[in-house]
Design a protein around this motif. Sequence first.
Motif, PDB file in Angstrom:
ATOM      1  N   TYR A  78     -29.240 -20.640  52.660  1.00  0.00           N
ATOM      2  CA  TYR A  78     -30.331 -19.664  52.740  1.00  0.00           C
ATOM      3  C   TYR A  78     -31.312 -20.012  53.855  1.00  0.00           C
ATOM      4  O   TYR A  78     -31.878 -19.135  54.502  1.00  0.00           O
ATOM      5  CB  TYR A  78     -31.117 -19.593  51.423  1.00  0.00           C
ATOM      6  CG  TYR A  78     -30.319 -19.279  50.188  1.00  0.00           C
ATOM      7  CD1 TYR A  78     -29.079 -18.642  50.263  1.00  0.00           C
ATOM      8  CD2 TYR A  78     -30.805 -19.627  48.930  1.00  0.00           C
ATOM      9  CE1 TYR A  78     -28.349 -18.368  49.114  1.00  0.00           C
ATOM     10  CE2 TYR A  78     -30.080 -19.336  47.779  1.00  0.00           C
ATOM     11  CZ  TYR A  78     -28.855 -18.714  47.869  1.00  0.00           C
ATOM     12  OH  TYR A  78     -28.147 -18.444  46.737  1.00  0.00           O
ATOM     13  N   LEU A 100     -30.072 -18.814  57.234  1.00  0.00           N
ATOM     14  CA  LEU A 100     -30.059 -17.358  57.285  1.00  0.00           C
ATOM     15  C   LEU A 100     -31.475 -16.798  57.373  1.00  0.00           C
ATOM     16  O   LEU A 100     -31.726 -15.830  58.106  1.00  0.00           O
ATOM     17  CB  LEU A 100     -29.328 -16.798  56.062  1.00  0.00           C
ATOM     18  CG  LEU A 100     -27.844 -17.174  55.967  1.00  0.00           C
ATOM     19  CD1 LEU A 100     -27.233 -16.615  54.686  1.00  0.00           C
ATOM     20  CD2 LEU A 100     -27.067 -16.686  57.185  1.00  0.00           C
ATOM     21  N   ALA A 101     -32.402 -17.396  56.647  1.00  0.00           N
ATOM     22  CA  ALA A 101     -33.797 -16.960  56.729  1.00  0.00           C
ATOM     23  C   ALA A 101     -34.358 -17.227  58.123  1.00  0.00           C
ATOM     24  O   ALA A 101     -35.121 -16.410  58.664  1.00  0.00           O
ATOM     25  CB  ALA A 101     -34.639 -17.681  55.674  1.00  0.00           C
ATOM     26  N   SER A 151     -33.272 -14.488  60.491  1.00  0.00           N
ATOM     27  CA  SER A 151     -34.060 -13.270  60.312  1.00  0.00           C
ATOM     28  C   SER A 151     -35.412 -13.365  61.009  1.00  0.00           C
ATOM     29  O   SER A 151     -35.895 -12.392  61.601  1.00  0.00           O
ATOM     30  CB  SER A 151     -34.271 -12.984  58.820  1.00  0.00           C
ATOM     31  OG  SER A 151     -33.043 -12.725  58.180  1.00  0.00           O
ATOM     32  N   GLN A 192     -28.892 -14.095  45.746  1.00  0.00           N
ATOM     33  CA  GLN A 192     -29.761 -14.503  46.842  1.00  0.00           C
ATOM     34  C   GLN A 192     -29.028 -14.495  48.177  1.00  0.00           C
ATOM     35  O   GLN A 192     -29.597 -14.126  49.210  1.00  0.00           O
ATOM     36  CB  GLN A 192     -30.333 -15.897  46.557  1.00  0.00           C
ATOM     37  CG  GLN A 192     -31.427 -15.909  45.516  1.00  0.00           C
ATOM     38  CD  GLN A 192     -32.646 -15.116  45.970  1.00  0.00           C
ATOM     39  OE1 GLN A 192     -33.240 -15.397  46.992  1.00  0.00           O
ATOM     40  NE2 GLN A 192     -32.997 -14.091  45.199  1.00  0.00           N
ATOM     41  N   LYS A 242     -30.057 -12.283  51.475  1.00  0.00           N
ATOM     42  CA  LYS A 242     -30.211 -12.879  52.804  1.00  0.00           C
ATOM     43  C   LYS A 242     -29.346 -12.133  53.820  1.00  0.00           C
ATOM     44  O   LYS A 242     -29.737 -11.953  54.984  1.00  0.00           O
ATOM     45  CB  LYS A 242     -29.832 -14.364  52.772  1.00  0.00           C
ATOM     46  CG  LYS A 242     -30.806 -15.240  51.995  1.00  0.00           C
ATOM     47  CD  LYS A 242     -32.157 -15.309  52.670  1.00  0.00           C
ATOM     48  CE  LYS A 242     -33.109 -16.266  51.977  1.00  0.00           C
ATOM     49  NZ  LYS A 242     -33.530 -15.778  50.643  1.00  0.00           N
ATOM     50  N   ASP A 292     -31.084  -8.996  54.680  1.00  0.00           N
ATOM     51  CA  ASP A 292     -32.169  -9.310  55.625  1.00  0.00           C
ATOM     52  C   ASP A 292     -31.654  -9.323  57.060  1.00  0.00           C
ATOM     53  O   ASP A 292     -32.305  -8.795  57.976  1.00  0.00           O
ATOM     54  CB  ASP A 292     -32.783 -10.683  55.306  1.00  0.00           C
ATOM     55  CG  ASP A 292     -33.661 -10.671  54.068  1.00  0.00           C
ATOM     56  OD1 ASP A 292     -34.053  -9.584  53.612  1.00  0.00           O
ATOM     57  OD2 ASP A 292     -33.963 -11.774  53.555  1.00  0.00           O
TER      58      ASP A 292
END
Length: 270
Positions: free
Chosen positions: A73, A76-77, A80, A209, A213, A216
Amino acid sequence: MTDPADAPASVITYAGYLALDDVLAAQHPISSEHDEMLFVIIHQTKELWLKQILHEVAQAQALVRAGDLVPAYKSLARVSRIQAVMTMSWDILATMTPAEYLRFRGVLGSSSGFQSDQFRRFEFMLGLKDARFLRFHEERPAAHAALTGALAAPSLYDDAMVQLAAAGLSVPAEVLDRDVSQPWAPSEAVEAAWLEVYRDTARWWPLYQLAEKLVDLDDALLTWRHKHVVTVERIIGRRRGTGGTEGVSYLTETLQRRCFPELWSLRTKL
């Protein structure tokens, strides 16, 4: 030339560590127009951010393939957030008026952002596979090889399918064993598997989740594309783009693309 890595930590300078002399000498406007420097720097900066994006997506894919969804995560965050910065940079480019751009547009020749191999690799890694783009990079063997490798490799979405199946959700064999070099084809069975995740988020929290992601990323990519369309139309109107592309009309078509279509379509059925 001495490699900064071989120098004692006490003598490594800011400029040396970042190779600033090389970075700041990499801008070579062809015309004498003031605004061409902005055009060069905006696009070079985007390519640097794309390099980091590819670095992060590769890390996320390695983690997802290993079944380590939660650590993935973070990468990936981060992607974004980088996408958001890239989108905001269109506002800087939009400070250039059509008259200012047209004064140096002629020196760009056939060059076009359409030819960015890093952007195409990012698309391929997310599942937007299209072998037709390979031909634009034949003059750069390393870029062509990297793009070819990304075309032949499972995408991040393919990796997610494996994890859905490993968790016990029903993913058809034809999805798991598909030719990953081909574009993703929306699947009702895959949508049903994701629906199960979204209808019981507590049970499937790591997959839920991961799905969010992925949305996103897709959302940010669409936002970037939209801002690209608006900026291009503001600066060149409906002219053909450099490199022979259809310009705004081509860019507008890309707004229909979804990397993870089932994660969008399932929302209507929740």
